[in-house]
Design an enzyme around this catalytic site. Structure first.
Site, PDB file in Angstrom:
ATOM      1  CB  SER A 181      -0.934   0.507   0.700  1.00 30.14           C
ATOM      2  OG  SER A 181       0.109  -0.574   2.521  1.00 30.14           O
ATOM      3  CG  HIS A 209      -3.684  -0.804  -1.609  1.00 28.86           C
ATOM      4  ND1 HIS A 209      -3.927   0.870  -2.028  1.00 28.86           N
ATOM      5  CD2 HIS A 209      -3.688  -1.391  -1.073  1.00 28.86           C
ATOM      6  CE1 HIS A 209      -3.815   0.762  -1.360  1.00 28.86           C
ATOM      7  NE2 HIS A 209      -3.769  -0.274   0.336  1.00 28.86           N
ATOM      8  CE  LYS A 240      -7.461  -0.380   0.979  1.00 33.13           C
ATOM      9  NZ  LYS A 240      -7.365   1.310   1.288  1.00 33.13           N
TER      10      LYS A 240
HETATM   11  C1  LIG Z   1      -3.505  -3.582   2.857  1.00 28.64           C
HETATM   12  C2  LIG Z   1      -4.410  -2.832   3.216  1.00 28.64           C
HETATM   13  N1  LIG Z   1      -5.472  -4.140   3.540  1.00 28.64           N
HETATM   14  C3  LIG Z   1      -6.565  -3.424   4.501  1.00 28.64           C
HETATM   15  C4  LIG Z   1      -6.934  -2.435   4.536  1.00 28.64           C
HETATM   16  C5  LIG Z   1      -8.168  -1.713   5.209  1.00 28.64           C
HETATM   17  O1  LIG Z   1      -9.189  -1.777   4.740  1.00 28.64           O
HETATM   18  P1  LIG Z   1      -9.871  -1.249   5.014  1.00 28.64           P
HETATM   19  O2  LIG Z   1     -10.073   0.408   5.216  1.00 28.64           O
HETATM   20  O3  LIG Z   1     -11.984  -1.300   3.802  1.00 28.64           O
HETATM   21  O4  LIG Z   1     -10.547  -1.493   6.369  1.00 28.64           O
HETATM   22  C6  LIG Z   1      -6.112  -1.356   4.444  1.00 28.64           C
HETATM   23  C7  LIG Z   1      -6.993   0.287   4.162  1.00 28.64           C
HETATM   24  O5  LIG Z   1      -6.192   0.933   3.774  1.00 28.64           O
HETATM   25  C8  LIG Z   1      -4.899  -1.628   3.400  1.00 28.64           C
HETATM   26  O6  LIG Z   1      -4.492  -1.032   2.186  1.00 28.64           O
END
Ligand SMILES: Cc1ncc(COP(=O)(O)O)c(C=O)c1O
Length: 416
Positions: A181, A209, A240
């Site tokens: 990310s 992502h 996303k």
């Molecule tokens: C790699 C990754 N996994 C999980 C999440 C969590 O997702 P959510 O924002 O839907 O809670 C994020 C959020 O930034 C993320 O970047």
């Protein structure tokens, strides 16, 4: 008497932020889209994970509104009790099919999805996680009872030595982001799958992502590498590429059924609201039927990467629309964020602990809905601010290495 509330922020970045009066976080938007507004100031948004631009797509918005009218604003209860809607079941069926898995379950957020991993980790189990994994994966492992082995980012030699050193009687789970990310690079899935087969480990990939974005059909990093059968459990988010909100887990039916009755983040939290589920379904229709959106976002990302590199910026190992502009010093990063903001560009300032100390960066993201003109304006602002702050040379360097964008599918053979 110690007071638990008397804490000082441990992060130098936070102190620098307070001292300089720069406020890159918690800024309230009064308008959002590729053009956003903060306190009446219009900004080009390049700090948003809505890569396909679906959160404001009229079809997604209409589906959410209709579901809101039919089911109300909240489920007011857990999935297990009163919170399961026909919409959730429809979404789960569609996601399982899309991801090539037997079954799926949706949760209220992507973060909760990854906390569910705890349910697999008993005292006789071990997780092996990349050091750049998202915080939710780290916390999911921490909540379990197994041991957590962390390997240096994408260091497959270290992963192998940790797997080799593990007690053969221990259950093993390799856990990784698909698309990292902050770095915008991809996990080394072919090597991970090969190691998992050699050391009899299971593989969990967080496609937060990359689902919707990578692979010819948008099925994520596994499809990109031609390894749809190499991943045992896929986790992901609707927040996303799907332009909605909520999380997903997809895998073998017995594993998903086990999670339905053991994952505490699923059992003890109110269900994903109907509007989010309906938006997710509408987004999935678009992801499946409009592959051009993926091409468009990759075109724009390529232009941004190469435009920034031509100016003398370093966009690191990224091969995707997540573009880290490496600055290094956290205070300098804050100044650059502010100057870009003043120039009408909203980026994300990222420093420790989200990235290693001394590796602060401005995170820039492309969306399929950005216009060419917006991209030009972003590059112009980066040129101006970068030269003023000495982030880049005054004159463009003679040459640069173009990005190898992750547009094409890379099919790889992995031994069984
Ligand atoms: C790699 C990754 N996994 C999980 C999440 C969590 O997702 P959510 O924002 O839907 O809670 C994020 C959020 O930034 C993320 O970047």
């Amino acid at each position: 008497m110690p007071d638990v509330f008397r804490k000082q922020s441990p992060h130098a970045f936070y102190r620098a932020m307070v001292e300089s009066g720069t406020r890159p976080y918690y800024r309230a938007l009064s308008m959002r889209g590729t053009e956003a507004a903060v306190e009446g100031k219009r900004l080009i948004m390049v700090g948003c994970n809505d890569y396909l631009g679906l959160s404001t797509d009229p079809r997604v918005v209409a589906a959410a509104s209709a579901a809101l009218g039919r089911f109300g604003a909240s489920c007011s209860g857990s999935r297990a009790l009163n919170g399961t809607l026909t919409l959730h079941e429809e979404l789960e069926g569609r996601l399982a099919e899309f991801l090539g898995q037997e079954a799926a379950v949706v949760t209220t957020t992507g973060f909760q999805t990854n906390l569910a991993i705890a349910a697999f980790l008993g005292t006789n189990d071990a997780a092996f996680g990349d050091m750049s994994n998202h915080a939710s994966l780290v916390d999911g492992i921490r909540l379990g009872f197994g041991t957590h082995h962390r390997y240096r980012h994408s260091d497959m030699d270290q992963l192998e030595s940790l797997l080799r050193a593990a007690d053969p009687g221990v259950g093993k789970l390799i856990v990784t982001d698909g698309l990292f990310s902050m770095g915008g690079d991809l996990c080394r899935l072919p090597e991970i799958v090969a190691l998992a087969r050699r050391y009899e480990a299971r593989v969990v990939v967080d496609g937060a992502h990359d689902i919707g974005l990578l692979g010819a059909g948008g099925r994520g990093v596994a499809e990109h590498f031609g390894l749809m059968d190499g991943v045992d459990l896929v986790t992901g988010t609707l927040s996303k590429c799907f332009g909605s909100s909520g999380g997903m887990l997809a895998g073998p039916r017995n594993v998903i059924d086990y999670l339905r009755y053991t994952a505490r983040s699923l059992l003890f939290s109110a269900a994903m609201p109907a509007a989010a589920a309906a938006a997710g379904l509408a987004a999935l229709d678009i992801i499946e039927s409009e592959p051009d959106r993926r091409q468009r976002v990759f075109d724009l990302a390529e232009r941004l990467h190469n435009g920034l590199r031509a100016l003398g910026y370093d966009t690191g190992e990224s091969v995707t629309p997540v573009i880290p502009v490496h600055v290094g010093d956290a205070e300098l990063c804050l100044r650059a964020w502010q100057e870009l903001f003043d120039a009408g560009v909203f980026t994300n300032a990222v420093a420790a602990p989200a990235v290693p100390r001394g590796r602060a960066l401005l995170r820039v993201t492309a969306q399929a809905t950005h216009t060419d003109d917006q991209v030009t304006q972003v590059l112009d602002a980066f040129a101006l601010v970068g030269r003023r702050l000495g982030l880049i040379p005054k004159a463009a360097p003679d040459g640069y290495e173009p990005v190898l964008i992750a547009r094409q599918r890379r099919s790889v053979e992995v031994a069984r």
